[in-house]
Scaffold this active site. Structure first.
Site, PDB file in Angstrom:
ATOM      1  N   CYS A 132       3.916   0.387 -23.074  1.00  0.00           N
ATOM      2  CA  CYS A 132       4.616   0.113 -22.373  1.00  0.00           C
ATOM      3  C   CYS A 132       5.946  -0.136 -22.433  1.00  0.00           C
ATOM      4  O   CYS A 132       6.987  -0.939 -22.347  1.00  0.00           O
ATOM      5  CB  CYS A 132       4.362  -1.640 -22.211  1.00  0.00           C
ATOM      6  SG  CYS A 132       2.706  -1.308 -22.333  1.00  0.00           S
ATOM      7  N   GLU A 133       6.819   1.241 -21.699  1.00  0.00           N
ATOM      8  CA  GLU A 133       8.620   1.576 -21.649  1.00  0.00           C
ATOM      9  C   GLU A 133       8.118   3.159 -21.405  1.00  0.00           C
ATOM     10  O   GLU A 133       7.489   3.819 -21.593  1.00  0.00           O
ATOM     11  CB  GLU A 133       8.630   1.435 -22.776  1.00  0.00           C
ATOM     12  CG  GLU A 133       8.972   2.445 -23.903  1.00  0.00           C
ATOM     13  CD  GLU A 133       9.838   1.984 -25.003  1.00  0.00           C
ATOM     14  OE1 GLU A 133      10.930   2.726 -25.772  1.00  0.00           O
ATOM     15  OE2 GLU A 133       9.303   1.042 -26.397  1.00  0.00           O
ATOM     16  N   TYR A 136      14.421  13.148 -26.970  1.00  0.00           N
ATOM     17  CA  TYR A 136      15.379  14.009 -27.425  1.00  0.00           C
ATOM     18  C   TYR A 136      15.137  14.870 -26.208  1.00  0.00           C
ATOM     19  O   TYR A 136      15.909  15.836 -25.623  1.00  0.00           O
ATOM     20  CB  TYR A 136      14.912  15.214 -28.198  1.00  0.00           C
ATOM     21  CG  TYR A 136      15.151  15.034 -29.300  1.00  0.00           C
ATOM     22  CD1 TYR A 136      16.174  14.384 -30.214  1.00  0.00           C
ATOM     23  CD2 TYR A 136      13.729  15.073 -30.643  1.00  0.00           C
ATOM     24  CE1 TYR A 136      15.868  13.892 -31.864  1.00  0.00           C
ATOM     25  CE2 TYR A 136      13.360  14.779 -31.534  1.00  0.00           C
ATOM     26  CZ  TYR A 136      14.205  14.103 -32.406  1.00  0.00           C
ATOM     27  OH  TYR A 136      14.155  13.479 -33.197  1.00  0.00           O
ATOM     28  N   GLU A 159      15.799  27.015 -45.325  1.00  0.00           N
ATOM     29  CA  GLU A 159      15.261  26.774 -44.701  1.00  0.00           C
ATOM     30  C   GLU A 159      14.704  26.217 -44.060  1.00  0.00           C
ATOM     31  O   GLU A 159      14.771  25.155 -42.766  1.00  0.00           O
ATOM     32  CB  GLU A 159      16.139  24.423 -45.411  1.00  0.00           C
ATOM     33  CG  GLU A 159      16.877  24.925 -46.902  1.00  0.00           C
ATOM     34  CD  GLU A 159      18.008  23.315 -46.544  1.00  0.00           C
ATOM     35  OE1 GLU A 159      18.506  23.530 -45.956  1.00  0.00           O
ATOM     36  OE2 GLU A 159      18.530  23.523 -48.137  1.00  0.00           O
ATOM     37  N   PRO A 160      14.478  27.265 -43.480  1.00  0.00           N
ATOM     38  CA  PRO A 160      13.101  26.771 -41.846  1.00  0.00           C
ATOM     39  C   PRO A 160      12.401  25.762 -42.033  1.00  0.00           C
ATOM     40  O   PRO A 160      11.224  25.561 -43.031  1.00  0.00           O
ATOM     41  CB  PRO A 160      12.709  28.772 -41.940  1.00  0.00           C
ATOM     42  CG  PRO A 160      12.344  28.765 -43.653  1.00  0.00           C
ATOM     43  CD  PRO A 160      13.327  28.265 -44.783  1.00  0.00           C
ATOM     44  N   TYR A 193       7.798  18.845 -36.262  1.00  0.00           N
ATOM     45  CA  TYR A 193       8.606  17.334 -35.595  1.00  0.00           C
ATOM     46  C   TYR A 193       7.118  16.753 -34.840  1.00  0.00           C
ATOM     47  O   TYR A 193       8.187  15.687 -33.389  1.00  0.00           O
ATOM     48  CB  TYR A 193       9.449  17.425 -35.114  1.00  0.00           C
ATOM     49  CG  TYR A 193      10.688  18.083 -35.993  1.00  0.00           C
ATOM     50  CD1 TYR A 193      11.373  17.327 -37.039  1.00  0.00           C
ATOM     51  CD2 TYR A 193      10.800  19.866 -35.727  1.00  0.00           C
ATOM     52  CE1 TYR A 193      12.045  17.585 -38.576  1.00  0.00           C
ATOM     53  CE2 TYR A 193      11.422  20.019 -36.096  1.00  0.00           C
ATOM     54  CZ  TYR A 193      11.927  19.219 -38.196  1.00  0.00           C
ATOM     55  OH  TYR A 193      13.034  20.435 -38.885  1.00  0.00           O
TER      56      TYR A 193
HETATM   57  N1  LLP Z   1      17.170  21.747 -43.574  1.00  0.00           N
HETATM   58  C1  LLP Z   1      18.069  20.764 -43.544  1.00  0.00           C
HETATM   59  C2  LLP Z   1      19.151  20.110 -44.808  1.00  0.00           C
HETATM   60  C3  LLP Z   1      17.521  20.435 -42.243  1.00  0.00           C
HETATM   61  O1  LLP Z   1      18.173  18.652 -42.018  1.00  0.00           O
HETATM   62  C4  LLP Z   1      17.005  19.967 -41.665  1.00  0.00           C
HETATM   63  C5  LLP Z   1      16.510  19.712 -40.339  1.00  0.00           C
HETATM   64  C6  LLP Z   1      15.973  21.288 -42.023  1.00  0.00           C
HETATM   65  C7  LLP Z   1      16.864  22.095 -42.791  1.00  0.00           C
HETATM   66  C8  LLP Z   1      14.453  22.169 -41.406  1.00  0.00           C
HETATM   67  O2  LLP Z   1      15.962  22.871 -39.781  1.00  0.00           O
HETATM   68  P1  LLP Z   1      14.606  23.609 -38.296  1.00  0.00           P
HETATM   69  O3  LLP Z   1      14.318  24.911 -39.313  1.00  0.00           O
HETATM   70  O4  LLP Z   1      13.130  22.945 -38.263  1.00  0.00           O
HETATM   71  O5  LLP Z   1      15.470  23.699 -37.436  1.00  0.00           O
HETATM   72  N2  LLP Z   1      13.266  15.516 -35.614  1.00  0.00           N
HETATM   73  C9  LLP Z   1      13.872  17.146 -34.706  1.00  0.00           C
HETATM   74  C10 LLP Z   1      14.499  17.753 -36.134  1.00  0.00           C
HETATM   75  C11 LLP Z   1      15.402  17.340 -36.461  1.00  0.00           C
HETATM   76  C12 LLP Z   1      15.276  18.445 -37.792  1.00  0.00           C
HETATM   77  C13 LLP Z   1      16.347  17.641 -39.033  1.00  0.00           C
HETATM   78  N3  LLP Z   1      16.243  18.221 -39.880  1.00  0.00           N
HETATM   79  C14 LLP Z   1      13.100  17.206 -33.507  1.00  0.00           C
HETATM   80  O6  LLP Z   1      12.375  17.128 -33.180  1.00  0.00           O
HETATM   81  O7  LLP Z   1      13.228  17.964 -32.723  1.00  0.00           O
END
Ligand code: LLP
Length: 419
Positions: free
Chosen positions: A343-344, A318, A275-276, A372
């Site tokens: 404004c923060e 983050y 799930e990339p 994201y």
């Molecule tokens: N599978 C599941 C079940 C997930 O919860 C996620 C991400 C992914 C796959 C994909 O993960 P990736 O390959 O993108 O690392 N908003 C945050 C990142 C939140 C990720 C949530 N889940 C940021 O901006 O860093």
């Protein structure tokens, strides 16, 4: 590697100078490079081709733009979705329902029904309770839901705590030592066809070690579940592979990731699912912004840009780093704070950073904003919803409109008793 490069001193997205987009669409605006997106999709896919049976489900949450999903659908990606809204986007992009994995800790009964009607390929269950509910709904519809059980392997992903998901204290999955029992009970339910185990320990991982530890635990559990006579044909290894945000940072390459997976899973005899998200879309986009003014500061000047934390939330949420670069740098540097107009004080992109000198009215980008980025945007401070553009060679198009505050205002109502 991406296709945002300087030509003649001006930053381009592929063959398009960024000032052309800024002049026609305005700023702030996300700009995606189709060539970069395709390249990342292929590098990841090709790296995993060393494995026997693979299913790729792009994590839609990282960039749900319809044009982005179209490109990935054409590259053979399915989708990992976490809401009915994401499911609808994946289907609208031409991804087959059978190629969709439905993840998420709070799927509602309505979402389960919607996904079952559509023919969703796999549900990743986050609890026994959820499995019982899905089984009941599917059975009542005369269907059988194909599912995996997401485990919580209690492994520290070594990433930011807000995007860490595989420790016992996180809400995700079922506790590792209870998983075999839960799997057996769910496998006995009519309406449910249990076919495997899923896990995802966190995002933006900079090391493969925690992934290897988690996969090893999942493999041991798979053997234990099979030994009890249950079928395990699919192992969903989640996403999480990180990308460099700072020039010069070195991260594990897809080929190294694939080699590690091949080593750990060599005798698994299961379809491996991935799930990339970020590794596909991160470097695909920049957030193009204009400098509103440079304000004198007590220590360092404040570069006030027209993008803000509502457009790119990652630094505020983050403490994330996004490289900042002038679109037409003059070769000089300053040390400055980069902030948006909100404004923060959390509306800060960088503190005391060494950057290209920028002046009022000049353009700049935040890099590695394709994952994201736009998807987490909002309209705080009654700002517009940030638009998105995709470039393909010398062509470009707006792939998401700027939604003006007046449009949002027109969706609000004053009740008659306040008139
Ligand atoms: N599978 C599941 C079940 C997930 O919860 C996620 C991400 C992914 C796959 C994909 O993960 P990736 O390959 O993108 O690392 N908003 C945050 C990142 C939140 C990720 C949530 N889940 C940021 O901006 O860093």
């Amino acid at each position: 590697m991406d296709h945002f490069e300087y030509r003649g001193g001006v930053l381009h997205a592929e063959d398009v100078p960024l000032p052309v987009i800024a002049a026609e669409v305005g700023t702030p605006v996300y700009v995606y490079s189709r060539a970069t997106l395709t390249r990342h999709a292929r590098v990841f896919r090709d790296a995993l081709s060393v494995l026997p049976k693979v299913h790729l489900a792009f994590a839609v949450k990282s960039n749900p733009n319809l044009a982005v999903l179209k490109v990935l659908a054409a590259e053979g990606y399915g989708a990992d979705v976490v809401s009915a809204g994401e499911l609808d986007r994946a289907l609208a992009a031409g991804i087959l329902a059978a190629e969709v994995v439905f993840s998420g800790v709070g799927k509602t009964a309505r979402e389960m029904r919607r996904a079952l009607e559509a023919g969703c390929g796999q549900f990743n269950l986050e609890s026994e309770e959820e499995g019982c509910e899905l089984a009941e709904i599917a059975h009542a519809m005369g269907l059988v839901a194909t599912a995996t059980l997401r485990i919580n392997p209690d492994v520290d992903a070594g990433t930011h705590e807000k995007i860490s998901t595989g420790k016992a204290e996180n809400k995700f999955g079922v506790p590792y030592d209870r998983a075999a029992g839960i799997y057996a009970r769910l496998a006995a339910l009519p309406g449910l066809a249990m076919r495997g185990i899923a896990l995802h320990i966190g995002s933006q991982l900079s090391s493969l070690d925690p992934l290897e530890a988690a996969f090893t635990k999942a493999g041991a559990l798979m053997r234990a579940i099979r030994a009890e006579g249950h079928s395990v044909t699919h192992m969903d290894l989640g996403g999480g592979v990180g990308v460099p945000y700072k020039a010069g940072e070195v991260f594990p390459q897809p080929a190294e990731y694939a080699a590690m997976v091949a080593r750990v899973t060599k005798d698994w005899d299961a379809t491996l699912m991935f799930e990339p998200g970020r590794v596909i879309t991160g470097n695909t986009g920049v957030l193009l912004t204009e400098v509103v003014r440079v304000k004198d500061g007590a220590v360092h000047p404040w570069v006030v840009v027209d993008a803000a934390m509502n457009d790119l939330a990652r630094p505020a949420m983050y403490d994330a780093w996004h490289d900042f670069a002038a679109v037409a740098p003059d070769g000089t540097r300053i040390t400055a704070n980069i902030v948006g107009p909100i404004c923060e004080s959390s509306d800060t992109f960088a503190k005391a950073r060494d950057i290209d000198t920028v002046r009022r009215g000049e353009l700049a980008v935040f890099r590695t904003a394709g994952a994201y980025g736009a998807t987490m945007a909002n309209t705080y401070n009654s700002r517009p919803m940030v638009p998105e553009v995709m470039v393909d060679g010398d062509k470009w198009a707006v792939v998401a409109d700027r939604i003006e505050p007046s449009t949002i205002l027109s969706a609000e109502r004053v009740p008659s008793w306040l008139e």
